[in-house]
Write an enzyme that holds these catalytic residues in place. Structure first.
Site, short mmCIF file in Angstrom:
data_model
loop_
_atom_site.label_atom_id
_atom_site.label_comp_id
_atom_site.label_asym_id
_atom_site.label_seq_id
_atom_site.Cartn_x
_atom_site.Cartn_y
_atom_site.Cartn_z
N SER A 168 -9.97 -0.64 6.90
CA SER A 168 -9.54 -0.40 5.62
C SER A 168 -8.86 -1.75 5.02
O SER A 168 -8.30 -1.74 3.97
CB SER A 168 -8.34 0.77 5.51
OG SER A 168 -9.07 2.10 5.78
N SER A 206 -9.47 1.67 2.68
CA SER A 206 -8.46 2.34 2.03
C SER A 206 -7.60 1.54 1.37
O SER A 206 -6.90 2.06 0.52
CB SER A 206 -7.82 3.60 2.47
OG SER A 206 -7.33 2.94 3.75
N LYS A 213 0.80 -1.15 0.06
CA LYS A 213 0.00 -0.13 -0.14
C LYS A 213 0.82 1.31 0.02
O LYS A 213 1.84 1.34 0.82
CB LYS A 213 -0.85 0.11 1.33
CG LYS A 213 -1.87 1.18 1.35
CD LYS A 213 -2.73 0.85 2.45
CE LYS A 213 -3.91 1.82 2.59
NZ LYS A 213 -4.87 1.49 3.77
#
Length: 598
Positions: A313, A289, A217
């Site tokens: 997330s 996210s 990420k």
């Protein structure tokens, strides 16, 4: 007295004038006090902008606290002497810049006094099953589990170079549909893959992640490779050092192929390059996210990914994209070098295609680091062959019969019995758990204060009411008293969870049940989300509040998409989560199905 001050006093009511006179007189008196007299609140010079009773009357609507007219007049008359100076750190003239790596002095410790902190031993026993023959098709290799891939590499049936090139090719082919890659790290990946093959050929096998391609990420710092947070103001940001998790994966011999997308500043699934889409249903976002890790792992573009969670997330994109997401106990995995959203909430964890894969990655990235004050030493006791007979699995009967629970969630309870675990009814008080978000919003607004004050938030693509720009600005009007009360409420909730876990070993919950998603993030308990079946949807799902001007797509006939369940474990007991998840995964029998077209 300045001209502006004289004008202000001339325009005030008699009550306000009286209050201002009292404050000024008191300040004059303190100047005449003998040596050794203590300082007093409200005795400093007047600073900041002028305020009036009407200022407070309007502000009362924001904080939902009413003053009487005399109280309002006193507050307005004394504000500049009693309270305005508290903002000097930010407004000057003696401003103090706070670097992003500076954590608050107060720290959240999820371990209540007297609680046992995880297992007594470190043990990791992976499955010993033969991975089978190496598939002939690259597509089948790409979707193989990390558990299989690592065995083929260890047995030298597959090279890291070949596997890396398979994933690089798939990224080039499918990322235009998914928008899940922010930065492709091709040269680094090929260099790391060649090195891995050389080491393995020389008998220097480092372990299960050696030679395995992964994606991170894009809030994990990577030395000399841009780390953008998915946000326009940071799109050209290039760190000097690797995040600790990145260093640990490099040390394990893993191969970084891509920096994966996240919703800007770790919210939802829209970033400066667009919206990351769900491989199972390209008309909807991947959820966030950790949208990029979810989409890339589900589509077979990486062997595994690292995501992060503050309030859902990892869980939400794992649900949407049909993968396995492991949110570790708060403090298990050091966050040094990762973007801070909330110091007392952020967690880093693996996103994989199977449960055992997630445990393999967790084993590699666990451990404290001096750069993360919340990280602590911990043990991991996992045995892929361990029996789950008799494990008590708590569930909330009412939750299982209403949305967001589905038939898949209810069927999972029957599977719990089938594999030898024991369902146990549990309950928690009907408290306003969303009140805890005072902490989330205040910490997040503090983490990005400079971006707010400089106007950098205006550059973000999403400017709707439920996006960070608006929330960060609104958070400046939250009450500090309510922040402390929320923090006290947080401990009460942690005590309630300790009571629940005195009755059961695990919890099985609908993954997106708001109460549990919120409160377990605040208490720091670990969770494991895994695919349990499939459901049909007649409209696209979205992380965003409904917008009549931009309705989501609808489908007729409905579309088939994966659906997962979530296990919640005791603090630092990810080993039991893994064992239970592995047993359920085998019984569900749906993990090998792939998104059509990939």
């Amino acid at each position: 007295m300045s001209k502006s001050r004289r004008q202000f006093l001339a325009q005030t009511s008699l009550g306000l004038l009286a209050a201002a006179t009292v404050a000024r007189s008191f300040a004059q008196q303190t100047a005449d006090l003998p040596p050794g007299a203590p300082p007093a609140f409200g005795a400093g010079p007047a600073v900041g902008p002028e305020v009036s009773p009407s200022t407070f009357a309007e502000a009362e609507k924001l904080v939902q606290f009413d003053l009487t007219a005399p109280q309002r007049a006193m507050a307005a008359g004394s504000w500049r002497e009693t309270m305005a100076a508290l903002y000097e750190r930010r407004t000057g003239p003696r401003k103090v810049a706070l670097e992003p790596t500076l954590a608050p002095a107060s720290r959240w410790n999820p371990m209540l006094p007297g609680l046992k902190a995880g297992p007594d031993r470190d043990r990791f026993i992976r499955s010993s099953a033969d991975p089978g023959p190496l598939p002939a098709r690259d597509e089948d290799i790409a979707f193989a589990s990390l558990t299989q891939l690592s065995r083929w590499i260890e047995q030298r049936k597959l090279t890291s170079d070949r596997l890396t090139r398979i994933y690089l090719k798939r990224i080039e082919e499918f990322d235009p549909k998914l928008h899940c890659v922010i930065t492709l790290t091709r040269e680094l990946a090929l260099t790391q893959a060649r090195k891995a093959d050389e080491e393995i050929a020389a008998g220097e096998y480092r372990g299960p992640l050696h030679g395995i391609p992964w994606g991170g990420k894009d809030l994990l710092d990577t030395a000399e490779i841009r780390t953008t947070y998915g946000a326009e103001p940071f799109r050209n940001r290039v760190p000097v050092n690797d995040a600790v998790v990145v260093k640990r994966l490099h040390e394990a011999g893993a191969v970084l192929v891509a920096k994966l997308s996240l919703g800007a500043l770790a919210l939802n699934d829209i970033w400066f390059g667009g919206q990351t889409m769900n491989p199972w249903l390209l008309e909807e976002g991947a959820s966030g996210s950790s949208a990029g890790p979810g989409a890339a792992t589900a589509a077979g573009l990486v062997a595994f990914a690292i995501g992060s969670e503050t309030g859902g997330s990892i869980v939400s994109p794992s649900m949407r994209c049909g993968i396995t997401g492991l949110r570790p106990t708060y403090g298990r995995v050091a966050r040094t070098g990762a973007m801070t959203l909330c110091w007392s909430l952020d967690k880093l964890g693996p996103m994989t295609r199977t449960v055992e894969d997630a445990m393999l990655v967790l084993d590699a990235i666990s451990g404290p680091d001096a750069g993360d004050l919340a990280s602590v030493p911990s043990r991991l006791d996992f045995d892929a062959g361990a029996s789950v007979q008799g494990l008590r699995v708590g569930y909330f009967p009412r939750w299982m019969n209403v949305a967001p629970a589905t038939a898949v969630d209810r069927a999972a309870l029957e599977v719990v019995k089938k594999v030898g675990m024991v369902p146990v009814e549990v309950s928690i008080p009907n408290w306003p758990y969303d009140s805890l978000d005072v902490i989330l919003f205040a910490e997040a607004a503090a983490a990005f204060e400079e971006l707010t004050l400089s106007g950098g938030l205006n550059e973000l693509k999403a400017q709707v009411p439920d996006a960070w720009p608006n929330i960060f600005r609104e958070a400046r009007f939250l009450s500090a008293v309510d922040f402390v009360q929320a923090d006290r409420f947080r401990r009460r909730v942690a005590e309630e969870m300790a009571r629940v876990f005195s009755e059961v070993d695990l919890l099985l919950v609908p993954s997106l049940r708001d109460e549990m998603l919120t409160l377990t993030n605040f208490t720091g308990h670990p969770s494991l989300t895994l695919r349990a079946g499939f459901v049909e949807v007649s409209k696209a799902r979205s992380d965003w509040a409904p917008d009549p001007n931009h309705p989501v797509p609808t489908f007729s006939p409905p579309r088939r998409v994966p659906h997962g369940v979530t296990l919640i474990g005791r603090l630092f007991d990810e080993g039991s989560l893994g064992s239970a998840g592995l047993a359920l995964e085998r019984a569900f029998g749906v993990v090998e199905q792939r998104p059509p077209g990939f």
